[in-house]
Every structure is written in C-alpha cells, then in structure tokens.
Write a protein that holds these residues in place. Structure first.
Motif, short mmCIF file in Angstrom:
data_model
loop_
_atom_site.label_atom_id
_atom_site.label_comp_id
_atom_site.label_asym_id
_atom_site.label_seq_id
_atom_site.Cartn_x
_atom_site.Cartn_y
_atom_site.Cartn_z
N GLN A 74 49.60 29.44 51.31
CA GLN A 74 49.75 28.52 50.17
C GLN A 74 49.00 29.04 48.95
N LYS A 75 47.85 29.67 49.20
CA LYS A 75 47.01 30.18 48.12
C LYS A 75 47.48 31.54 47.61
N GLY A 76 48.48 32.13 48.25
CA GLY A 76 49.03 33.39 47.76
C GLY A 76 48.12 34.59 47.97
N THR A 77 47.19 34.49 48.92
CA THR A 77 46.26 35.60 49.14
C THR A 77 47.01 36.88 49.49
N ASP A 78 48.12 36.75 50.21
CA ASP A 78 48.91 37.94 50.57
C ASP A 78 49.52 38.60 49.34
N VAL A 79 49.90 37.79 48.35
CA VAL A 79 50.47 38.36 47.12
C VAL A 79 49.39 39.17 46.40
N PHE A 80 48.17 38.63 46.36
CA PHE A 80 47.08 39.37 45.73
C PHE A 80 46.83 40.69 46.46
N VAL A 81 46.77 40.64 47.79
CA VAL A 81 46.50 41.86 48.56
C VAL A 81 47.59 42.90 48.34
N ASP A 82 48.84 42.48 48.36
CA ASP A 82 49.94 43.44 48.14
C ASP A 82 49.89 44.03 46.73
N ALA A 83 49.55 43.19 45.74
CA ALA A 83 49.43 43.70 44.37
C ALA A 83 48.29 44.71 44.27
N MET A 84 47.17 44.42 44.93
CA MET A 84 46.03 45.32 44.88
C MET A 84 46.30 46.63 45.61
N ILE A 85 47.05 46.58 46.68
CA ILE A 85 47.42 47.82 47.38
C ILE A 85 48.18 48.74 46.43
N ASP A 86 49.12 48.17 45.70
CA ASP A 86 49.91 48.96 44.75
C ASP A 86 49.02 49.49 43.63
N ILE A 87 48.16 48.64 43.08
CA ILE A 87 47.32 49.04 41.95
C ILE A 87 46.27 50.07 42.37
N CYS A 88 45.66 49.88 43.53
CA CYS A 88 44.63 50.81 43.99
C CYS A 88 45.21 52.21 44.25
N ARG A 89 46.46 52.28 44.60
CA ARG A 89 47.09 53.58 44.84
C ARG A 89 47.26 54.37 43.55
N GLN B 288 30.67 36.43 38.19
CA GLN B 288 30.01 37.16 37.11
C GLN B 288 30.18 38.67 37.20
N VAL B 289 30.42 39.20 38.40
CA VAL B 289 30.55 40.65 38.56
C VAL B 289 31.98 41.14 38.32
N LEU B 290 32.93 40.21 38.16
CA LEU B 290 34.34 40.59 38.03
C LEU B 290 34.68 41.04 36.61
N ASP B 291 35.75 41.83 36.53
CA ASP B 291 36.36 42.16 35.25
C ASP B 291 37.65 41.36 35.04
N LEU B 292 38.27 40.96 36.15
CA LEU B 292 39.52 40.20 36.09
C LEU B 292 39.61 39.33 37.33
N TYR B 293 40.09 38.10 37.15
CA TYR B 293 40.30 37.20 38.28
C TYR B 293 41.79 36.92 38.41
N VAL B 294 42.25 36.82 39.66
CA VAL B 294 43.67 36.54 39.92
C VAL B 294 43.78 35.26 40.74
N ALA B 295 44.61 34.34 40.27
CA ALA B 295 44.90 33.09 40.97
C ALA B 295 46.38 33.11 41.34
N PRO B 296 46.73 33.61 42.54
CA PRO B 296 48.13 33.87 42.90
C PRO B 296 48.81 32.74 43.66
N GLN B 297 48.32 31.52 43.52
CA GLN B 297 48.79 30.42 44.35
C GLN B 297 50.31 30.21 44.31
N ARG B 298 50.84 29.80 45.46
CA ARG B 298 52.24 29.35 45.52
C ARG B 298 52.33 27.86 45.19
N TRP B 299 51.26 27.13 45.52
CA TRP B 299 51.19 25.69 45.21
C TRP B 299 49.74 25.35 44.98
#
Length: 356
Positions: free
Chosen positions: A179-194, A247-258
């Motif tokens: 529901q929180k879209g954590t998997d969407v964040f992880v998949d996006a980060m896999i692509d970006i980290c590559r 405070q240590v972040l440069d960007l925050y992602v809120a990928p929720q589905r609901w």
C-alpha cells in the motif's frame, strides 16, 4: 502529568486504540499544544503518562455539564463517534460531537449514519472532504518545526548515523508494505543506482508479520541486482529519532498507492528536503509542483524514476528546492496552526445552541 479532573475539561479527545497508529500519534502531538489555549484532555486505554488526560472511567461519572456548559467530544474513529452518541443520548452528557475524517473512500452506510449524527465535521484534506456528504472544515495536519529542521552539519550527521558521507542520499520512510509503494521506490532506486554510481537509497520503517514476506522479497531484489551496499534497509526508529534521518537526505520519495493524509512529505520538507510523491492522500495539497518537489501518478514506476533522475541530474534543482521546502512548511503546516484552527472550531461549538 497527573490525570485531570473531568469537571475542569471543556474538550475531550478520545483514543480507543491501544496500538500506536496515525490517529494516536496525532492526538499525542496535538493535545499538549492545544492545552496551552483551551481546557482539553485525551482519554483512552494506553496513553503516555505526560499527556493531559482523564481516565476512561471518568466518562461515566463526569458531570453532565462542563465548565463552559457544553463539552466537545472530538472523535476520529467510528467507535469514538458511537461512544459520544451513547454518552449524550443514554447518559445525558451535554456533548457537542465533532468528527475528523482522513479517509478517501466511500463510507459504509453505518459510517454515513454516524457522521450524520455529528454536530460538525473536519476533513484533513480537500480530497477527503469530497467523500463526505455534508460540509466540512478542511484542517491540514501540521508538524513541530522546532523538532523537524535542517541539519547544521549534514556530513557529520551522516557519519554519526553510519551512512555514506558523500553522494546523494534518497529516502523512503514509514510502514513497509505494498500500500505504501515501498516496492516502487526500491525498483526505481535499482534503476537509478545502476546509472548513477554515487547515489544511495535508504528504506526505513517497520513491518508487521503479514508483510514480512514482502520485505524479504524487496531485499532479495536488491541483492540480485548487486546493490546491497547502495540500497539500505534500516529498522524503524523511535519517533524522537526520526528527524535526524530526514536531515541527512537530499531527496525524499513518497511512493504510496493509497494514503489517508500522509505526514512524511511535510516532515521531509521541514528538514529542507525536496519530495517526489504520488498524487494520493493530501500530497497534492502539500507539495508545490516544481518548487518544493514533484508529483507523479500512483503506481507509475517509469514516471517516478524519471522524476527522481531529473532532479539528480539538474545541478540547480535540489539546492533551489531545499530552502523553498522549509519555507513552505513553516508558512503552511506548523502544528501550532493546526492546533489553533481546531481550538477555534471547539470554541464555536461551545458557544453555539443545543444540538437538534
């Protein structure tokens, strides 16, 4: 703080759930601030000792009239609306019934009936108000800008927390579940980290037994991508520690589905961290597109990935958005503003005529 005598209280904020929840957190944050300006107390089975409160048993024995004549009963759940009705109709307590709704879905017939019995209604966002079949005050949640603020020395704080000192750090906090879209964040980060070797992703939050397989699957995806050291999973931390991780972040992602409302983007922005979020909950009312962050459709992995990547490759984007995010929250989403708006609604109810 010792328990307060019910005869001294004008407003009662019930919290009938034992387990920590978003509603419980809201009450714990708000009531002490509201109590500076109005006679309010919470009541419930498992509240912190330092919270202004009256015992549950006092609800049955309290005087019918409060110090101002009427009392306000501010419910946030169905069971609390029902209890307010029972106290008023069966025990004759002089209560004005107020309900805050955060849900964004069609209500059941039972819930609609309960809401119709209330003397007034609050919605936490305009989108939530659209699901109510009666007029509602829109009162956004706020946060403590004194606790959530930019880091004085971000690299030093990263080192203290055991996180990479250099390179962009992108976070996603909260309950780990679909529901929180954590998997969407992880998949996006896999692509970006590559494609961006200096970026680190940070997932932080708790999960319940029913979602442990979901979390294990996410960790497996990261391991299979060879990114164990680049996409980190941290356990949930106590509420008073959360701000340091924003405070240590440069960007925050809120990928929720609901989402009902969603405080995490405000918490991040208060720490001068821009946000990429989906168009759910109140996020469209919290984030200024292009100024404090970006908004994308829910469950749209390509759009989310592109929005994050665009902000990372533009050298001016995050430095420009960071101070704007902090300024925006200070102007619009301080918890003191939320408390003052609620107290104003209470006072109108306390001074109005008897319910029909």
């Amino acid at each position: 703080m010792p328990k307060i005598a019910s005869r001294q209280i004008d407003v009662i904020a019930p919290n009938f759930k034992r387990r920590l929840s978003g509603v419980t957190s809201t009450i714990i944050r708000l009531v002490p601030i509201q109590a500076r300006d109005i006679a309010i107390a919470a009541t419930g089975p498992a509240l912190p000792d330092d919270l202004p409160q009256i015992p549950l048993s006092a609800l049955l024995t309290m005087s019918r009239r409060g110090p101002s004549g009427w009392r306000v009963w501010h419910a946030r759940r169905n069971v609390e609306m029902l209890a307010g009705l029972a106290l008023r109709r069966l025990l004759g307590k002089r209560l004005k019934l107020l309900f805050t709704s955060a849900s964004q879905r069609q209500h059941s017939g039972y819930t609609k009936w309960l809401i119709a019995q209330m003397d007034d209604v609050i919605a936490t966002s305009a989108r939530t108000a659209a699901y109510l079949e009666r007029p509602a005050h829109v009162v956004h949640h706020g946060i403590d800008c004194g606790s959530f603020h930019p880091a004085a020395d971000k690299p030093a704080l990263r080192a203290e927390l055991g996180l990479p000192v250099t390179g962009p750090l992108i976070g996603c906090f909260g309950r780990i579940r679909a529901q929180k879209g954590t998997d969407v964040f992880v998949d996006a980060m896999i692509d970006i980290c590559r494609t961006q070797p200096d970026v680190t992703g940070l997932v932080m939050g708790g999960t319940t037994d029913s979602h442990k397989a979901f979390l294990a699957g996410l960790k497996n995806r990261v391991a299979e991508a060879g990114l164990d050291g680049r996409i980190l999973f941290l356990p949930e931390v106590p509420v008073w520690e959360t701000a340091r991780f924003y405070q240590v972040l440069d960007l925050y992602v809120a990928p929720q589905r609901w989402e009902g409302f969603g405080l995490t983007p405000i918490e991040a922005m208060a720490c001068a961290v821009p946000v990429v979020a989906t168009r759910v909950g109140a996020f469209e009312e919290l984030i200024v597109e292009g100024e404090t962050g970006r908004l994308v459709a829910a469950d749209d992995l390509p759009a989310l990935t592109a929005a994050v990547a665009d902000l990372l490759v533009d050298p001016d984007a995050l430095p420009r958005m960071a101070p704007a995010a902090r300024t925006h929250v200070e102007a619009q989403f301080r918890i003191e503003t939320e408390a003052a708006r609620l107290n104003a609604i209470y006072r109108r109810l306390l001074g109005s005529e008897a319910p029909a």
